[in-house]
Design a protein around this motif. Structure first.
Motif, mmCIF file in Angstrom:
data_model
loop_
_atom_site.group_PDB
_atom_site.id
_atom_site.type_symbol
_atom_site.label_atom_id
_atom_site.label_comp_id
_atom_site.label_asym_id
_atom_site.label_seq_id
_atom_site.Cartn_x
_atom_site.Cartn_y
_atom_site.Cartn_z
ATOM 1 N N CYS A 88 92.960 87.151 15.285
ATOM 2 C CA CYS A 88 92.652 86.308 14.128
ATOM 3 C C CYS A 88 91.604 85.256 14.488
ATOM 4 N N SER A 89 91.679 84.717 15.681
ATOM 5 C CA SER A 89 90.738 83.682 16.094
ATOM 6 C C SER A 89 89.312 84.213 16.182
ATOM 7 N N ARG A 90 89.134 85.436 16.630
ATOM 8 C CA ARG A 90 87.792 86.004 16.733
ATOM 9 C C ARG A 90 87.155 86.175 15.359
ATOM 10 N N LEU A 91 87.952 86.538 14.367
ATOM 11 C CA LEU A 91 87.432 86.601 13.003
ATOM 12 C C LEU A 91 87.035 85.222 12.501
ATOM 13 N N MET A 92 87.832 84.221 12.837
ATOM 14 C CA MET A 92 87.524 82.856 12.415
ATOM 15 C C MET A 92 86.237 82.341 13.051
ATOM 16 N N VAL A 93 86.031 82.662 14.304
ATOM 17 C CA VAL A 93 84.784 82.264 14.965
ATOM 18 C C VAL A 93 83.583 82.913 14.284
ATOM 19 N N LYS A 137 79.328 71.147 11.006
ATOM 20 C CA LYS A 137 78.184 71.150 11.916
ATOM 21 C C LYS A 137 78.602 71.331 13.377
ATOM 22 N N SER A 138 79.873 71.491 13.642
ATOM 23 C CA SER A 138 80.334 71.703 15.015
ATOM 24 C C SER A 138 79.953 73.100 15.483
ATOM 25 N N GLN A 139 79.855 73.248 16.780
ATOM 26 C CA GLN A 139 79.449 74.523 17.357
ATOM 27 C C GLN A 139 80.637 75.487 17.401
ATOM 28 N N PRO A 140 80.449 76.718 16.964
ATOM 29 C CA PRO A 140 81.554 77.699 17.035
ATOM 30 C C PRO A 140 81.836 78.115 18.466
ATOM 31 N N ALA A 141 83.071 78.512 18.714
ATOM 32 C CA ALA A 141 83.511 78.931 20.059
ATOM 33 C C ALA A 141 83.121 80.387 20.277
ATOM 34 N N LEU A 142 81.855 80.611 20.572
ATOM 35 C CA LEU A 142 81.345 81.978 20.707
ATOM 36 C C LEU A 142 81.916 82.694 21.922
ATOM 37 N N PHE A 143 82.382 81.941 22.919
ATOM 38 C CA PHE A 143 82.940 82.594 24.104
ATOM 39 C C PHE A 143 84.227 83.357 23.786
ATOM 40 N N VAL A 144 84.875 83.036 22.678
ATOM 41 C CA VAL A 144 86.046 83.801 22.258
ATOM 42 C C VAL A 144 85.623 85.202 21.829
ATOM 43 N N LEU A 145 84.444 85.313 21.215
ATOM 44 C CA LEU A 145 83.939 86.629 20.840
ATOM 45 C C LEU A 145 83.520 87.437 22.051
#
Length: 426
Positions: free
Chosen positions: A380-385, A413-421
């Motif tokens: 679910c978190s990866r979809l949210m990112v 404006k916060s940066q998404p947690a792309l490392f989760v992807l």
């Protein structure tokens, strides 16, 4: 009056003894000082077997009867003295890295056997190294207890005097929510039963309702309940395309009646929909919705779990706003209906923590109160990112514009947690 210890050494008075010791910490080495028995007055607690009075003005010396144990202890005296001498030589070679130990009671081997007094248990006192090891082990145990307490915090302790927090039965409330959240969910493929609308039209409707909710300054609970009413109604009733917006404003009217103190009037909802419907049509749709849902408006939405889980995560204002920004992005997405409300709330908070901290973060306390592990939240978190990364693009940007304002801390404006992807490719 002076005291005589078990080795017949005369101790000075307390004042001279403190002056000789200087700034030495008494509690640290109290069991290692020369002339101090392991327990105060332990020798005098046993009955006296024999007294030899050298002088009538001097205290008598207590002797033990000659037994095999006593003889063996006397025979081992020279060997213990030799071991102590070697220990002192090793300590002198270490330099002045730490304080040398004060001579222990075992130095009585230099005295004559006629004046030696043997302790009741015939055991040597512990050395400085042993005492330090004991102290370190105690400190390690205390530190380990602190770590355990920090890993599973009692989040309701601070609200024990707050009657609105209902600490006495808050666990039972959320246990009931977890048991009944299934009743508020719909089949993730219910749009297949609709012949005139699809999931894209649903996304357009909810994105518009989020802007209406923001303009009317309604409560957060109202928005989540509005979306829940729409999905549950559409899962049971087919609707034509022209009536979809009517379903949306009527669902918001019902949610306002359930959650709000000041409810918007019907005319305001008609005006916001550009007078596409009449008052009579709104009231008829309201009657149809409540009958279809059997007047059941008390369902656990993701909002109720968000409040509890944010408390478990010890969130601040920034994390709270970012978590709500992420989960409101999920309200627009039809594919997120396959997740339970509690899972959506936990995953939104987990994703917000990853975004703010720059690494994966899910504490034992959060896992305890959400009942979800980090592995259960990753899908679910990866979809949210992905939603977070694309929030400002495309046509449906209502949530992004809302959380780009100073009122909501510019959370969008916060940066998404792309490392989760990136973890998906490992």
């Amino acid at each position: 009056m002076d005291r005589v210890d078990e080795n017949n050494r005369v101790m000075a008075k307390n004042t001279s003894f403190r002056a000789e010791m200087g700034n030495r910490r008494a509690l640290r080495d109290i069991r290692n000082l020369a002339g101090v028995p392991p327990y105060p007055c332990a020798v005098n607690k046993r009955p006296l077997t024999e007294k030899t009075s050298i002088d009538e003005h001097k205290p008598a010396i207590t002797r033990r009867p000659m037994t095999r144990k006593f003889a063996a202890s006397l025979a081992s005296k020279p060997q213990s003295c030799h071991q102590e001498t070697n220990l002192k030589n090793e300590q002198s070679e270490l330099g002045r890295s730490r304080k040398p130990p004060i001579p222990s009671v075992s130095s009585s081997c230099s005295l004559s056997s006629s004046t030696a007094i043997v302790m009741d248990d015939d055991l040597p006192l512990p050395m400085v190294e042993e005492i330090e090891e004991m102290d370190h082990s105690e400190f390690k145990e205390v530190e380990m207890e602190d770590v355990i307490m920090e890993s599973t915090l009692d989040i309701d302790r601070s609200d024990s005097n707050n009657p609105l927090a209902v600490v006495d039965y808050v666990e039972e409330i959320y246990r009931f929510y977890r048991q009944t959240e299934v009743t508020g969910c719909v089949h993730p493929d219910y749009m297949s039963n609709q012949f005139d609308i699809n999931e894209k039209m649903r996304a357009i409707l909810i994105d518009w309702l989020i802007e209406v909710h923001y303009k009317f300054e309604l409560m957060d609970e109202t928005l989540f309940l509005t979306v829940n009413i729409i999905d549950r109604f559409l899962a049971k009733q087919t609707v034509v395309r022209k009536k979809l917006q009517l379903v949306g404003i009527t669902a918001m009217l019902l949610a306002c009646k359930y959650e709000e103190v000041s409810v918007p009037v019907v005319e305001d909802l008609i005006l916001i929909s550009d007078r596409a419907y009449t008052r009579q049509e709104v009231l008829e749709m309201e009657r149809l919705i409540v009958n279809t849902l059997q007047f059941n408006m008390s369902v656990p939405t993701p909002y109720v779990f968000m409040r509890r889980f944010l408390k478990a995560a010890q969130s601040d204002r920034q994390m709270e706003l970012l978590s709500f920004f992420i989960i409101e992005l999920c309200l627009v997405e039809y594919q997120m209906l396959k997740f339970y409300p509690s899972l959506l709330a936990a995953a939104a908070i987990y994703t917000a923590q990853c975004s703010l901290k720059g690494f994966k973060s899910w504490t034992k306390t959060s896992e305890l109160y959400t009942s979800y592990s980090e592995e259960q939240l990753l899908e679910c978190s990866r979809l949210m990112v992905d939603f977070h990364q694309k929030a400002g693009t495309g046509k449906l940007t209502g949530v992004h514009r809302k959380y780009s304002t100073f009122k909501y801390g510019c959370a969008a404006k916060s940066q998404p947690a792309l490392f989760v992807l990136e973890a998906t490719t490992l």
